[in-house]
Scaffold this active site. Structure first.
Site, PDB file in Angstrom:
ATOM      1  N   ASP A 207      12.037   2.366 -36.794  1.00  0.00           N
ATOM      2  CA  ASP A 207      12.583   3.722 -35.506  1.00  0.00           C
ATOM      3  C   ASP A 207      12.636   4.628 -37.121  1.00  0.00           C
ATOM      4  OD1 ASP A 207      13.843   4.928 -33.587  1.00  0.00           O
ATOM      5  OD2 ASP A 207      15.373   5.630 -34.662  1.00  0.00           O
ATOM      6  N   GLU A 274       7.089   4.423 -36.908  1.00  0.00           N
ATOM      7  CA  GLU A 274       7.331   5.587 -36.373  1.00  0.00           C
ATOM      8  C   GLU A 274       7.832   6.510 -37.126  1.00  0.00           C
ATOM      9  OE1 GLU A 274       9.791   8.365 -32.863  1.00  0.00           O
ATOM     10  OE2 GLU A 274      10.869   7.556 -34.603  1.00  0.00           O
TER      11      GLU A 274
END
Ligand code: GLC
Ligand code: CA
Length: 562
Positions: A207, A274
């Site tokens: 993330d 990401e």
């Protein structure tokens, strides 16, 4: 161009399906999807033909950002189940020859994480050093320590009155950033990662990896003229994120993490990051020799106009920037973005064109649950949104909200997170009848659902299934090199490329227009696949493509794999 990747590791050939467990299947009737629900649908996923499943966070969390605010990696959120459910799921996935990837939120924790609580409680605690606490500037430290903004707009520093210091959060205020320059944090994070890999997990999705490290000297970010960040440029809100986003130390950490992951015994695993920025910068996370993150999400597809030219240049750019040993990814949407079908007028025929591209271009495709049946975004009022991001933006005037939405900025992510539509039954088969799902079911469910589309050979779902099957079968498609057809050899609305693995080759032709077009082929070809079920309009070396038709062709006589 890639060399023959016949013997490529599994993750280079795989297809990934993203599961947002909360909205996938609720087996116990509390309105929230659970791990047992994922288990119950494994056969559906195996038959769909996807090979790797990515689960978004299901760990213990106050659920203020629906799992991206982790209180403890050591526990499964009660809503989602137990470790026993997880272990059962993991072995069931492996029994089917599939893989499981987990989401690691390493950049921050929840403000209810025991570390942060301790950090707030005692200024002299070791946990205080796990986060980015700092005295303010100016008279009595009343101004934030730097001008750094969060990724979502306002300043990223939050004042803690009891200790008269500020802490930094790249995302929402209840998601304080960890201080990865602290060796204890690094050790703890690497131990979490290793723990999951030893459990048998096949990979990790990282993330907001591009926010991991910030400038050690706390320098102010320079100004910029850009109002909004975009998929390929993280600068925005009138600030150049020089010292907060894509810091060289975040790039370097990619290699540290990869080395750590590779050292854990077992099959190769993959890391997908990401990250946001231009492809030329994103590739640096993968390392020049491929010794960094195995993959990074490429979100530029989300901004690419629906035309052969636009996708031709995108493919060209990806082939250049992610030449072997690197590999691009093909992302059309996720739990943060408007569902991609909206960008093509909610038209399943156009969705088929993009799905064909996604599953036949060189790279790893990432599908988001519901895309395979063409689920659309649900228009939901911001006032009653559950997404904390929507609360954040609730004071933005409606005209600006509309403008942002048109620019693809998802203000209310509830819109793309509505329950999976399994059937025409109550609650779309997501929750048992009589239950109230956590988000409303999209009213399209009576006709847009899995059960209906499974019986229709022309449905979007059947298209995905047929294509995924062919992709698995043909090395040219799952691991071959890619060469673009020269546009001068094609009618203007047609995109063409050739995939080749050893002596196997296939041509993919995509007609982006609603017109019938004619293509002349250099030599006669046989048809392996068409979006249009009926027989192909082939006449010698000439091929007629019907409106929005996509085909996969092979030289006559070439076997089509085992
Ligand atoms: C990522 C996640 C998103 C989450 C945010 C903060 O962008 O995909 O859902 O809110 O990070 O963790
Ligand atoms: Ca449930």
């Amino acid at each position: 161009m890639s060399a023959d990747q016949h013997e490529a590791p599994w993750w280079k050939k795989t297809t990934v399906y993203q599961i947002y467990p909360r909205s996938f299947l609720d087996t116990n009737g509390d309105g929230v999807g659970d791990l047992k629900g994922v288990l119950a649908k494994l056969d559906y996923l195996a038959e769909l033909g996807v090979e790797t499943l990515w689960l978004t966070p299901f760990f213990d969390s106050p659920q203020r950002d629906f799992g991206y605010d982790i209180r403890s990696y050591g526990q499964v959120a009660a809503d989602h189940g137990t470790w026993a459910d997880f272990d059962q799921l993991l072995s069931a996935v492996h029994e089917r020859g599939m893989r499981l990837v987990l989401d690691m939120v390493l950049n921050h924790t929840s403000d209810e994480h025991p570390w942060f609580r301790e950090a707030l409680r005692r200024k002299d605690s070791k946990e205080r050093g796990y986060y980015l606490f700092r005295r303010g500037r100016g008279e009595g430290g009343s101004a934030p320590p730097t001008n750094w903004r969060s990724m979502i707009g306002p300043r990223g520093w939050h004042y803690h009155a009891a200790s008269d210091e500020w802490y930094f959060a790249s995302f929402l205020p209840f998601q304080p950033d960890l201080n990865h320059r602290n060796p204890d944090v690094q050790k703890a994070v690497l131990a979490i990662v290793e723990g999951f890999l030893r459990k048998g997990v096949d990979g990790l999705r990282l993330d907001i990896f591009n926010a991991m490290f910030k400038d050690a000297g706390y320098k102010d970010n320079p100004p910029s003229l850009r109002p909004l960040p975009s998929e390929d440029n993280a600068d925005g809100f009138f600030q150049r994120n020089l010292y907060t986003i894509n810091h060289p130390d975040s790039v370097a950490f990619a290699r540290t993490l990869r080395a750590h992951v590779d050292a854990v015994p077992g099959d190769p695993r993959f890391l997908v990051g990401e990250v946001f920025g231009p492809p030329s910068l994103l590739r640096s996370y993968c390392g020049e020799t491929g010794d960094g993150l195995n993959l990074v999400f490429l979100f530029k597809t989300l901004r690419t106009e629906f035309s052969a030219q636009a996708f031709h240049s995108l493919l060209d750019e990806y082939e250049r920037e992610f030449a072997a040993p690197l590999l691009p990814t093909w992302v059309l949407g996720n739990h943060d973005r408007a569902r991609y079908i909206e960008r093509v007028g909610n038209d399943p025929r156009r969705a088929k064109v993009l799905a064909t591209l996604q599953l036949t271009a060189r790279g790893v495709p990432f599908l988001y649950q519901g895309e395979e049946i063409g689920m659309t975004n649900l228009d939901l009022p911001i006032a009653t949104a559950l997404d904390p991001l929507a609360h954040f933006y609730r004071f933005v005037p409606p005209w600006l909200q509309r403008l942002l939405r048109r620019k693809g900025v998802m203000i209310n992510r509830d819109e793309c997170r509505t329950p999976m539509q399994w059937s025409a039954a109550d609650n779309a088969g997501f929750s048992p009848p009589g239950t109230r799902p956590w988000l409303p079911v999209h009213p399209s469910y009576p006709w847009t659902n899995v059960a209906v589309q499974l019986t229709d050979p022309n449905s979007l779902l059947s298209h995905y299934r047929r294509l995924l099957k062919l992709r698995r079968k043909l090395p040219a498609l799952h691991s071959g090199s890619l060469t673009l057809w020269h546009p001068t050899n094609l009618p203007e609305p047609v995109l063409g490329y050739q995939r080749r693995s050893g002596s196997e080759l296939v041509d993919v032709l995509l007609n982006f227009s609603p017109r019938l077009v004619e293509v002349s082929l250099p030599e006669a070809r046989q048809l392996l696949f068409s979006t249009h079920q009926e027989s192909l309009l082939l006449d010698g070396n000439r091929l007629r493509l019907r409106p929005l038709e996509c085909v996969i062709l092979a030289p006559r006589g070439q076997g089509v794999g085992p």
